[in-house]
Design a protein around this motif. Sequence first.
Motif, PDB file in Angstrom:
ATOM      1  N   ARG A  14      -2.998  19.713  -6.992  1.00  0.00           N
ATOM      2  CA  ARG A  14      -3.772  20.496  -6.018  1.00  0.00           C
ATOM      3  C   ARG A  14      -5.218  20.006  -5.916  1.00  0.00           C
ATOM      4  O   ARG A  14      -6.169  20.765  -6.060  1.00  0.00           O
ATOM      5  CB  ARG A  14      -3.696  21.982  -6.361  1.00  0.00           C
ATOM      6  N   ILE A  15      -5.337  18.714  -5.640  1.00  0.00           N
ATOM      7  CA  ILE A  15      -6.653  18.077  -5.544  1.00  0.00           C
ATOM      8  C   ILE A  15      -6.768  17.279  -4.251  1.00  0.00           C
ATOM      9  O   ILE A  15      -5.770  16.974  -3.606  1.00  0.00           O
ATOM     10  CB  ILE A  15      -6.924  17.129  -6.746  1.00  0.00           C
ATOM     11  N   GLY A  16      -7.984  16.923  -3.905  1.00  0.00           N
ATOM     12  CA  GLY A  16      -8.240  16.082  -2.747  1.00  0.00           C
ATOM     13  C   GLY A  16      -8.222  14.618  -3.144  1.00  0.00           C
ATOM     14  O   GLY A  16      -8.137  14.275  -4.322  1.00  0.00           O
ATOM     15  N   TYR A  17      -8.315  13.766  -2.167  1.00  0.00           N
ATOM     16  CA  TYR A  17      -8.329  12.327  -2.419  1.00  0.00           C
ATOM     17  C   TYR A  17      -8.906  11.582  -1.232  1.00  0.00           C
ATOM     18  O   TYR A  17      -9.110  12.134  -0.164  1.00  0.00           O
ATOM     19  CB  TYR A  17      -6.913  11.811  -2.717  1.00  0.00           C
ATOM     20  N   GLN A  18      -9.137  10.311  -1.431  1.00  0.00           N
ATOM     21  CA  GLN A  18      -9.439   9.375  -0.353  1.00  0.00           C
ATOM     22  C   GLN A  18      -8.785   8.063  -0.721  1.00  0.00           C
ATOM     23  O   GLN A  18      -8.692   7.721  -1.896  1.00  0.00           O
ATOM     24  CB  GLN A  18     -10.944   9.238  -0.128  1.00  0.00           C
ATOM     25  N   ASN A  19      -8.285   7.360   0.265  1.00  0.00           N
ATOM     26  CA  ASN A  19      -7.762   6.023   0.021  1.00  0.00           C
ATOM     27  C   ASN A  19      -7.894   5.171   1.270  1.00  0.00           C
ATOM     28  O   ASN A  19      -8.041   5.666   2.376  1.00  0.00           O
ATOM     29  CB  ASN A  19      -6.325   6.055  -0.509  1.00  0.00           C
ATOM     30  N   ILE A  20      -7.873   3.890   1.050  1.00  0.00           N
ATOM     31  CA  ILE A  20      -7.936   2.906   2.132  1.00  0.00           C
ATOM     32  C   ILE A  20      -6.648   2.097   2.058  1.00  0.00           C
ATOM     33  O   ILE A  20      -6.246   1.659   0.973  1.00  0.00           O
ATOM     34  CB  ILE A  20      -9.174   1.997   1.990  1.00  0.00           C
ATOM     35  N   TYR A  21      -5.997   1.913   3.203  1.00  0.00           N
ATOM     36  CA  TYR A  21      -4.744   1.178   3.229  1.00  0.00           C
ATOM     37  C   TYR A  21      -4.618   0.449   4.565  1.00  0.00           C
ATOM     38  O   TYR A  21      -5.399   0.654   5.481  1.00  0.00           O
ATOM     39  CB  TYR A  21      -3.551   2.115   2.990  1.00  0.00           C
ATOM     40  N   ARG A  22      -3.630  -0.417   4.636  1.00  0.00           N
ATOM     41  CA  ARG A  22      -3.433  -1.254   5.819  1.00  0.00           C
ATOM     42  C   ARG A  22      -2.322  -0.695   6.700  1.00  0.00           C
ATOM     43  O   ARG A  22      -1.271  -0.313   6.206  1.00  0.00           O
ATOM     44  CB  ARG A  22      -3.085  -2.684   5.393  1.00  0.00           C
ATOM     45  N   VAL A  23      -2.605  -0.677   8.011  1.00  0.00           N
ATOM     46  CA  VAL A  23      -1.638  -0.225   9.011  1.00  0.00           C
ATOM     47  C   VAL A  23      -1.397  -1.378   9.979  1.00  0.00           C
ATOM     48  O   VAL A  23      -2.345  -1.999  10.466  1.00  0.00           O
ATOM     49  CB  VAL A  23      -2.163   1.021   9.768  1.00  0.00           C
ATOM     50  N   ARG A  24      -0.128  -1.642  10.246  1.00  0.00           N
ATOM     51  CA  ARG A  24       0.252  -2.760  11.110  1.00  0.00           C
ATOM     52  C   ARG A  24      -0.084  -2.452  12.564  1.00  0.00           C
ATOM     53  O   ARG A  24       0.156  -1.359  13.065  1.00  0.00           O
ATOM     54  CB  ARG A  24       1.748  -3.036  10.976  1.00  0.00           C
ATOM     55  N   ASN A  25      -0.676  -3.424  13.242  1.00  0.00           N
ATOM     56  CA  ASN A  25      -0.802  -3.361  14.696  1.00  0.00           C
ATOM     57  C   ASN A  25       0.055  -4.487  15.253  1.00  0.00           C
ATOM     58  O   ASN A  25       0.886  -5.027  14.524  1.00  0.00           O
ATOM     59  CB  ASN A  25      -2.267  -3.424  15.152  1.00  0.00           C
ATOM     60  N   GLU A  26      -0.121  -4.864  16.498  1.00  0.00           N
ATOM     61  CA  GLU A  26       0.777  -5.853  17.104  1.00  0.00           C
ATOM     62  C   GLU A  26       0.871  -7.161  16.315  1.00  0.00           C
ATOM     63  O   GLU A  26       1.948  -7.684  16.099  1.00  0.00           O
ATOM     64  CB  GLU A  26       0.350  -6.177  18.545  1.00  0.00           C
ATOM     65  N   ALA A  27      -0.251  -7.716  15.907  1.00  0.00           N
ATOM     66  CA  ALA A  27      -0.247  -9.049  15.320  1.00  0.00           C
ATOM     67  C   ALA A  27      -0.562  -9.090  13.833  1.00  0.00           C
ATOM     68  O   ALA A  27      -0.232 -10.060  13.165  1.00  0.00           O
ATOM     69  CB  ALA A  27      -1.261  -9.923  16.060  1.00  0.00           C
ATOM     70  N   ASP A  28      -1.186  -8.057  13.311  1.00  0.00           N
ATOM     71  CA  ASP A  28      -1.712  -8.125  11.950  1.00  0.00           C
ATOM     72  C   ASP A  28      -1.808  -6.706  11.380  1.00  0.00           C
ATOM     73  O   ASP A  28      -1.176  -5.795  11.882  1.00  0.00           O
ATOM     74  CB  ASP A  28      -3.088  -8.798  11.996  1.00  0.00           C
ATOM     75  N   TYR A  29      -2.614  -6.563  10.367  1.00  0.00           N
ATOM     76  CA  TYR A  29      -2.898  -5.247   9.788  1.00  0.00           C
ATOM     77  C   TYR A  29      -4.375  -4.934   9.955  1.00  0.00           C
ATOM     78  O   TYR A  29      -5.211  -5.830   9.981  1.00  0.00           O
ATOM     79  CB  TYR A  29      -2.557  -5.230   8.292  1.00  0.00           C
ATOM     80  N   ASP A  62       0.811  -1.221   0.000  1.00  0.00           N
ATOM     81  CA  ASP A  62       0.000   0.000   0.000  1.00  0.00           C
ATOM     82  C   ASP A  62       0.845   1.272   0.000  1.00  0.00           C
ATOM     83  O   ASP A  62       0.364   2.339  -0.389  1.00  0.00           O
ATOM     84  CB  ASP A  62      -0.922   0.027   1.221  1.00  0.00           C
ATOM     85  N   LEU A  63       2.079   1.167   0.435  1.00  0.00           N
ATOM     86  CA  LEU A  63       2.917   2.347   0.615  1.00  0.00           C
ATOM     87  C   LEU A  63       3.171   3.088  -0.697  1.00  0.00           C
ATOM     88  O   LEU A  63       3.066   4.317  -0.747  1.00  0.00           O
ATOM     89  CB  LEU A  63       4.241   1.976   1.284  1.00  0.00           C
ATOM     90  N   ALA A  64       3.479   2.368  -1.769  1.00  0.00           N
ATOM     91  CA  ALA A  64       3.753   3.030  -3.055  1.00  0.00           C
ATOM     92  C   ALA A  64       2.529   3.791  -3.552  1.00  0.00           C
ATOM     93  O   ALA A  64       2.651   4.923  -4.038  1.00  0.00           O
ATOM     94  CB  ALA A  64       4.193   2.002  -4.085  1.00  0.00           C
ATOM     95  N   ILE A  65       1.368   3.209  -3.394  1.00  0.00           N
ATOM     96  CA  ILE A  65       0.132   3.873  -3.822  1.00  0.00           C
ATOM     97  C   ILE A  65      -0.119   5.115  -2.969  1.00  0.00           C
ATOM     98  O   ILE A  65      -0.507   6.163  -3.478  1.00  0.00           O
ATOM     99  CB  ILE A  65      -1.061   2.894  -3.751  1.00  0.00           C
ATOM    100  N   LEU A  66       0.109   5.002  -1.680  1.00  0.00           N
ATOM    101  CA  LEU A  66      -0.081   6.136  -0.781  1.00  0.00           C
ATOM    102  C   LEU A  66       0.872   7.284  -1.128  1.00  0.00           C
ATOM    103  O   LEU A  66       0.470   8.450  -1.180  1.00  0.00           O
ATOM    104  CB  LEU A  66       0.104   5.692   0.672  1.00  0.00           C
ATOM    105  N   MET A  67       2.114   6.974  -1.409  1.00  0.00           N
ATOM    106  CA  MET A  67       3.082   8.008  -1.786  1.00  0.00           C
ATOM    107  C   MET A  67       2.679   8.660  -3.118  1.00  0.00           C
ATOM    108  O   MET A  67       2.796   9.882  -3.286  1.00  0.00           O
ATOM    109  CB  MET A  67       4.498   7.428  -1.888  1.00  0.00           C
TER     110      MET A  67
END
Length: 150
Positions: free
Chosen positions: A96-111, A81-86
Amino acid sequence: MPTHTDLFAAAINEEERKRLGLSETEIIELVTAFRRFGFWRLDLDSGLFFASQEIFDIFDMPFTEGPMNLIEVTSKIHPEDLAILMETFERSSSQRIGYQNIYRVRNEADYRLVRSVAKYRDRPGSDAGEIVGITYECFDHWQPVTFADE
């Protein structure tokens, strides 16, 4: 800095809020009841990323009043997801536009899934401007009912 009350009162105009019989406090309670969210700002001149305490919580990072450590933030985002987010930040700032995206963030055991909604805005004295947004946790499973005491 605006309070949460100021921010959410803007989500529904005062006339509509009064017509529905909702207080500003009730709007905040309802919007925040079942989802962690926070606000942030990316200064495009300096590359510094400032965030509310809730963003630090979502990324499982200790809160600091200064800018977030972007190396640590990016280490918590799923590599796919990082490349898409960047790319999203690059396109938002250059066009100069807005956006929305959904991505995964790591927690202790999973995303877990989070969603960011943002917009570009000009900043006086800056050629680059800034991106401001909100990030909140998404639910990645179907849960038809949740009660506040759970």
